[in-house]
Enzyme design. Structure first.
Site, PDB file in Angstrom:
ATOM      1  N   ASP A  43       0.863  -1.181   0.000  1.00  0.00           N
ATOM      2  CA  ASP A  43       0.000   0.000   0.000  1.00  0.00           C
ATOM      3  C   ASP A  43       0.901   1.232   0.000  1.00  0.00           C
ATOM      4  O   ASP A  43       1.844   1.316   0.790  1.00  0.00           O
ATOM      5  CB  ASP A  43      -0.882  -0.021   1.261  1.00  0.00           C
ATOM      6  CG  ASP A  43      -1.990   1.006   1.229  1.00  0.00           C
ATOM      7  OD1 ASP A  43      -1.702   2.191   0.951  1.00  0.00           O
ATOM      8  OD2 ASP A  43      -3.144   0.633   1.498  1.00  0.00           O
ATOM      9  N   HIS A  98     -10.553  -5.209  -2.665  1.00  0.00           N
ATOM     10  CA  HIS A  98      -9.189  -5.310  -2.168  1.00  0.00           C
ATOM     11  C   HIS A  98      -9.180  -5.672  -0.689  1.00  0.00           C
ATOM     12  O   HIS A  98     -10.036  -5.257   0.069  1.00  0.00           O
ATOM     13  CB  HIS A  98      -8.370  -4.046  -2.434  1.00  0.00           C
ATOM     14  CG  HIS A  98      -8.959  -2.774  -1.919  1.00  0.00           C
ATOM     15  ND1 HIS A  98     -10.081  -2.185  -2.471  1.00  0.00           N
ATOM     16  CD2 HIS A  98      -8.577  -1.965  -0.920  1.00  0.00           C
ATOM     17  CE1 HIS A  98     -10.357  -1.061  -1.833  1.00  0.00           C
ATOM     18  NE2 HIS A  98      -9.458  -0.913  -0.872  1.00  0.00           N
ATOM     19  N   HIS A 101      -6.909  -5.681   2.756  1.00  0.00           N
ATOM     20  CA  HIS A 101      -5.767  -5.076   3.443  1.00  0.00           C
ATOM     21  C   HIS A 101      -5.165  -6.113   4.374  1.00  0.00           C
ATOM     22  O   HIS A 101      -5.880  -6.701   5.190  1.00  0.00           O
ATOM     23  CB  HIS A 101      -6.211  -3.886   4.310  1.00  0.00           C
ATOM     24  CG  HIS A 101      -6.739  -2.720   3.559  1.00  0.00           C
ATOM     25  ND1 HIS A 101      -5.952  -1.641   3.214  1.00  0.00           N
ATOM     26  CD2 HIS A 101      -7.978  -2.439   3.103  1.00  0.00           C
ATOM     27  CE1 HIS A 101      -6.695  -0.747   2.586  1.00  0.00           C
ATOM     28  NE2 HIS A 101      -7.934  -1.210   2.491  1.00  0.00           N
TER      29      HIS A 101
END
Length: 130
Positions: free
Chosen positions: A29, A93, A95
């Site tokens: 990220d 997505h 994390h």
């Protein structure tokens, strides 16, 4: 409409790639809440995770598990937390965030600022455990 993640998949936008196969991509990220914060995405552009077909959904979590184990081995942390929020980018997505306490999963806190060299060092360290 192509999302930023679709542009990363196509190579239009660079990323610090951790792992990739025909269906999924994991990369660091760019605005991490912790060192080693990794995103895992399906290459198929689907906005809402629960709209994924069952096979893609299951494989996304299997791929995420493999990446999370490498993150855990590479980054000093108690666990790797997992979160699916889905509001920032309209492309599913996951994390993966190295954590030592619950508050480490706070996405509203100040993001880390890392240099290119730091991103590369973290990327190489995680990849070495795959």
């Amino acid at each position: 409409m192509a999302t930023i993640f679709s542009k990363i998949i196509s190579g239009e936008i660079p990323c610090y790639k951790i792992a990739e196969n025909d269906d999924f991509l994991a990369f660091l990220d760019m605005f991490p809440v912790a060192e080693g914060h990794t995103l895992v995405i399906p290459k198929k552009e689907v906005d809402y995770i629960f709209d994924l077909d069952e096979e893609t959904y299951d494989k996304l979590f299997a791929f995420s598990r493999t990446v999370a184990k490498a993150v855990h081995r590479a980054i000093s942390c108690r666990k790797v937390g997992i979160s699916v929020i889905g509001l920032e980018v309209p492309h599913t997505h996951v994390h993966l965030v190295p954590i030592n306490q619950v508050s480490d999963m706070n996405f509203s806190k100040q993001k880390l600022t890392l240099t290119k060299e730091q991103f590369i060092e973290i990327q190489e360290k995680i990849k070495s455990y795959l």
